[in-house]
Design a protein around this motif. Structure first.
Motif, short mmCIF file in Angstrom:
data_model
loop_
_atom_site.label_atom_id
_atom_site.label_comp_id
_atom_site.label_asym_id
_atom_site.label_seq_id
_atom_site.Cartn_x
_atom_site.Cartn_y
_atom_site.Cartn_z
N HIS A 297 0.55 -1.23 0.29
CA HIS A 297 0.05 0.30 -0.10
C HIS A 297 0.52 1.68 -0.03
O HIS A 297 0.44 2.28 0.23
CB HIS A 297 -1.11 -0.03 1.60
N ASN A 312 -1.15 1.87 -6.11
CA ASN A 312 -2.39 1.94 -4.40
C ASN A 312 -1.25 2.53 -3.66
O ASN A 312 -0.10 1.99 -3.09
CB ASN A 312 -2.27 0.57 -4.14
N SER A 314 -2.47 3.84 -0.45
CA SER A 314 -3.25 4.13 0.62
C SER A 314 -2.55 4.34 1.69
O SER A 314 -3.68 4.87 2.65
CB SER A 314 -4.13 2.68 0.38
N GLY A 422 -6.59 0.12 0.93
CA GLY A 422 -5.87 -0.06 -0.31
C GLY A 422 -6.38 -1.09 -0.90
O GLY A 422 -6.51 -1.27 -1.97
#
Length: 451
Positions: A297, A312, A314, A422
């Motif tokens: 993430h 990604n 997140s 995520g």
């Protein structure tokens, strides 16, 4: 430290509270864990637990010591209700470190802590040390001390919440990665947040080492200081892509590694300098860097679909992390951002948006705020949830673009944490079909690879 026959109130029944309770009981204390939740699933019967706890319970319990979990605000009425005059209130990390006799490398910063902590652990292990990454990342320190074998070195991620409650905590190496406004939903001001972070240096002496990012606003430190920088050649280590340099000479080459980006290069430099204090050369770090993959993430590649890269990020739970992710991009960006309101100001991000971003899609509790902040710089649309954000980004992206999921705030308005958030992004991206006129070669999945 003697805990025999002391009455200890442990506040918070999460993993750190449970570990703190067991450690205190091991050393002879009488412990009760208090939690405001009405019930706790799977609680072990041998640890006394008081659920639905209130301030009245705090006033009724005669504690000799109070140990609080990092998620609980130290100056809340609930915490104060347990603390009679003269009763020490500390955190789980402080309690555990009073029983630890090895060496501690402590890492703090607004961003990059987990990657640096993980990298540090792997360098230490490659050098033949027994070491564990722990603290705010992974395993509570108290849990480590309950094991049959305790490591020689702790690679210890330390948050501002944990540093609020230290008294004797003394790291051999204190790493200060960076500082930027964050957690304004917990702190009254940026200065309060900064002061909490600074506690990492409180008990260091001239025999210890402080590893700090060049240019950071810090007081005079008692420890020896080594610096790193993404650009300043006056620092002890600095980065000129793809090289880490020392005194103008190449020290490490990050080309082909997962850390060959500005923000990750800073993490690598900090880890190298910290490990030197334990006699570990850069050559050992070089071996680890070749195979190191940052935790998930964090700007990880999810998929390349129809010529568009989907990333990604997140873990970007604040403005500084979002900005770092944008700085590392070299293709036009479709940015997806949003989440919980943490009291942050996103207007200063506009110049970076104009430079890097073609369009934004925003969601969550701060969607309206982000649309207001971002729209003067780039076209910005709102979406209901992560899946809808992915669909909108798909319609906006062109071949050669990067869709960057870097929320810039925490996830607790819609998710249990950044990991669940995520994964929602990953799932939505992986569910996208390829356009019919594109060949399979243009659809490439890299779920476990970091960029």
């Amino acid at each position: 430290m003697q805990l025999n026959n002391l009455n200890i109130a442990v506040l918070g029944a999460g993993r750190s509270g449970r570990a703190a309770a067991r450690l205190a009981m091991k050393h002879g204390a009488r412990v009760c864990v208090f939690d405001a939740s009405s019930s706790i699933d799977g609680w072990p019967e041998d640890i006394p637990l008081h659920t639905a706890a209130t301030e009245e319970d705090g006033r009724a319990f005669h504690a000799d010591m109070v140990v609080i979990s990092p998620g609980i605000e130290t100056d809340s009425p609930f915490v104060k209700s347990f603390g009679r005059e003269g009763v020490e209130t500390i955190g789980e990390m402080e309690l555990a470190c009073r029983f630890y006799h090895g060496r501690i490398i402590a890492i703090t910063g607004t961003n990059g802590k987990t990657t640096t902590t993980s990298l540090m652990e792997k360098i230490l292990l490659r050098a033949g040390k027994t070491a564990v990454a722990c603290g705010n990342y992974g395993v509570p320190v108290a849990e480590i001390l309950l094991r049959d074998s305790v490591p020689d070195v702790l690679a210890l991620e330390v948050s501002s919440f944990q540093l609020e409650t230290i008294r004797d905590f003394h790291p051999d190496v204190a790493v200060w990665l960076n500082f930027a406004p964050d957690h304004m939903d917990r702190y009254k001001s940026v200065e309060d947040y900064h002061r909490a972070k600074l506690h990492i240096f409180d008990n260091q002496t001239e025999k210890d080492l402080a590893v700090v990012r060049s240019g950071e606003r810090l007081p005079h430190l008692k420890a020896s200081v080594l610096t790193f920088s993404p650009e300043d050649p006056a620092a002890d280590l600095y980065y000129r892509e793809p090289l880490i340099l020392e005194g103008g000479a190449p020290l490490l080459n990050l080309e082909g590694t997962a850390l060959n980006q500005r923000h990750n290069a800073e993490n690598a430099m900090a880890a190298v300098l910290a490990c030197r204090h334990l006699g570990i050369p850069a050559e050992t770090a070089a071996e680890v860097l070749k195979e190191f993959a940052p935790p998930g993430h964090r700007c990880e590649t999810v998929r390349i679909l129809d010529g568009v890269l989907w990333l990604n990020d997140s873990k970007a739970t604040n403005l500084h992390a979002l900005e770092a992710a944008l700085k590392s991009q070299h293709s036009p960006v479709i940015l997806i951002a949003g989440g919980k309101d943490k009291g942050l100001d996103y207007v200063p991000l506009r110049p970076m948006l104009k430079e890097k971003v073609r369009a934004c899609v925003v969601f969550g509790q701060i969607a309206d705020q982000l649309q207001h902040a971002f729209s003067p710089a780039v076209p910005t649309e709102k979406a209901a949830d992560v899946e809808a954000c992915v669909a909108k980004a798909r319609s906006l992206a062109r071949p050669g673009d990067t869709v960057l999921f870097s929320p810039g705030t925490s996830s607790f308005d819609m998710f249990t944490g950044y990991v669940q958030r995520g994964q929602a992004f990953r799932d939505a991206v992986n569910a996208l079909p390829s356009f019919p006129d594109n060949s399979p070669e243009n659809d490439h999945h890299e779920n476990d690879q970091d960029t």
